[in-house]
Enzyme design. Structure first.
Site, short mmCIF file in Angstrom:
data_model
loop_
_atom_site.label_atom_id
_atom_site.label_comp_id
_atom_site.label_asym_id
_atom_site.label_seq_id
_atom_site.Cartn_x
_atom_site.Cartn_y
_atom_site.Cartn_z
CG ASN A 225 -1.26 73.16 33.00
OD1 ASN A 225 -0.80 72.09 33.36
ND2 ASN A 225 -2.52 73.48 33.16
CG HIS A 230 -3.38 70.38 30.09
ND1 HIS A 230 -3.76 71.52 30.77
CD2 HIS A 230 -3.33 70.72 28.79
CE1 HIS A 230 -3.96 72.50 29.91
NE2 HIS A 230 -3.70 72.04 28.69
CG ASP A 234 -4.49 67.22 35.56
OD1 ASP A 234 -4.75 68.44 35.60
OD2 ASP A 234 -5.01 66.43 34.76
CD GLU A 260 -4.29 78.93 38.10
OE1 GLU A 260 -3.85 79.96 37.58
OE2 GLU A 260 -5.17 78.23 37.57
#
Length: 347
Positions: A225, A230, A234, A260
């Site tokens: 990340n 981000h 995602d 996660e």
């Protein structure tokens, strides 16, 4: 409760429901209980600060992200108007109470007619006077007319109430589904998992059937990340979610537990078979090379997961069942990641 106030509450709740949900859909806002409480308050129109903030967002074309929605709940509902949350939950009860009141009124009207007929029956045993008979017939006609008129009004009222109940039921069912769905991955969320695991355990303890639980965690996800951002993170979460859905089948239950981490309930499954499923999940994810960009593709390399597996014991409660799978996951992480461990031994 005062009847006029009671009816007013129902009308307000139904009116807000009809306005809030379409507006939330228009703005792509998930219809969760928390988000709905914000828009319930907005259309109620009593929280001027909330209305001013939302109107400003709308005028500027601001996207109602998960962060903004959470801030609205925190700043204007949880801290300033906790009663709004209760209002959302009592709407259905208000409608039901009003419906019961209408039915009771109808029953009361027919009961009065029954009482009148009984009185007439007794009087007819005592006299055959024409004037008395005429009076009785006129009174009976008045009673019948009153019951018919009242019941017509009741029928119209009940039909209206039925429409409101059906609409409210449909919206609340949708609300319930949305409230148990993870917006990013379209999997069930933690709330749905906690509900499912309770009924799951009751059923399989009664039947003495085998059952297993997988806890799946993406390896080095924080580093990924931080490196790629981000938005790409995602997409990785969505990819892992899809891989899980494609690997499990039938009555297997998959949910995003948080961050996660994912969970999979495997009914009618022995531990060895659960380990086989876990290995299929691990391989499917590890073997896929991920990239971003349509023309100028940029490789992200491989994504791997670690998996912990537990099997249901008769002595288990929800916490102990989950903890053993989570401890197995920790051992898998400690063993170098990209592997699976059971509650009994490393695999």
């Amino acid at each position: 409760m005062n009847l006029a106030k009671h009816l007013s509450d129902i009308e307000v709740s139904a009116k807000i429901l009809r306005h809030a949900v379409p507006k939330m859909s228009e703005l792509d806002i998930p219809v969760t209980p928390d988000n709905y409480s914000v828009w319930y308050e907005y259309f109620l129109g009593v929280n001027l600060d909330l209305n001013r903030t939302i109107d400003e967002y709308i005028s500027k074309g601001v996207t109602f992200t998960a962060e903004i929605n959470s801030e609205l709940v925190k700043n204007y509902i949880l801290e300033q108007s906790p009663e709004v949350i209760e209002n959302v939950h009592v709407e259905t009860q208000l409608v039901i109470n009003n419906l019961l009141e209408k039915v009771t009124q109808m029953s009361s009207g027919t009961a009065n007619l029954t009482e009148t007929l009984s009185e007439f029956h007794q009087e007819l045993k005592q006299t055959v006077d024409a004037d008395v008979l005429l009076k009785l017939v006129n009174t009976l006609a008045d009673e019948m007319g009153s019951v018919i008129s009242d019941n017509k009004q009741m029928e119209a009222s009940l039909n209206t109430m039925n429409e409101e109940v059906s609409s409210l039921k449909s919206e609340m069912e949708n609300l319930s589904i949305v409230a148990q769905t993870d917006q990013l991955t379209s999997l069930f969320n933690r709330r749905a998992f906690e509900k499912e695991i309770e009924s799951h355990m009751i059923h399989y303890k009664q039947d003495h059937s085998a059952s297993c639980l997988l806890v799946v965690d993406i390896d080095h996800f924080k580093l990924f990340n931080d490196t790629h951002g981000h938005l790409i993170g995602d997409k990785v979460l969505a990819y892992v979610a899809l891989a899980l859905k494609k690997t499990v089948k039938g009555t297997d239950f998959v949910a995003r537990y948080g961050g996660e981490e994912f969970v999979v309930l495997l009914p009618n499954t022995e531990l060895n078979d659960a380990l086989t499923v876990a290995e299929l999940v691990r391989q499917k994810i590890a073997n896929q090379k991920l990239s971003i960009g349509k023309e100028d593709k940029h490789s992200l390399g491989s994504i791997t997961v670690s998996v912990g597996v537990s099997t249901l014991h008769n002595s288990d409660d929800r916490e102990s069942y989950f903890i053993r799978a989570d401890e197995a996951l920790y051992r898998a992480k400690s063993s170098g990641r990209n592997c699976i461990c059971s509650e009994l031994a490393e695999s």
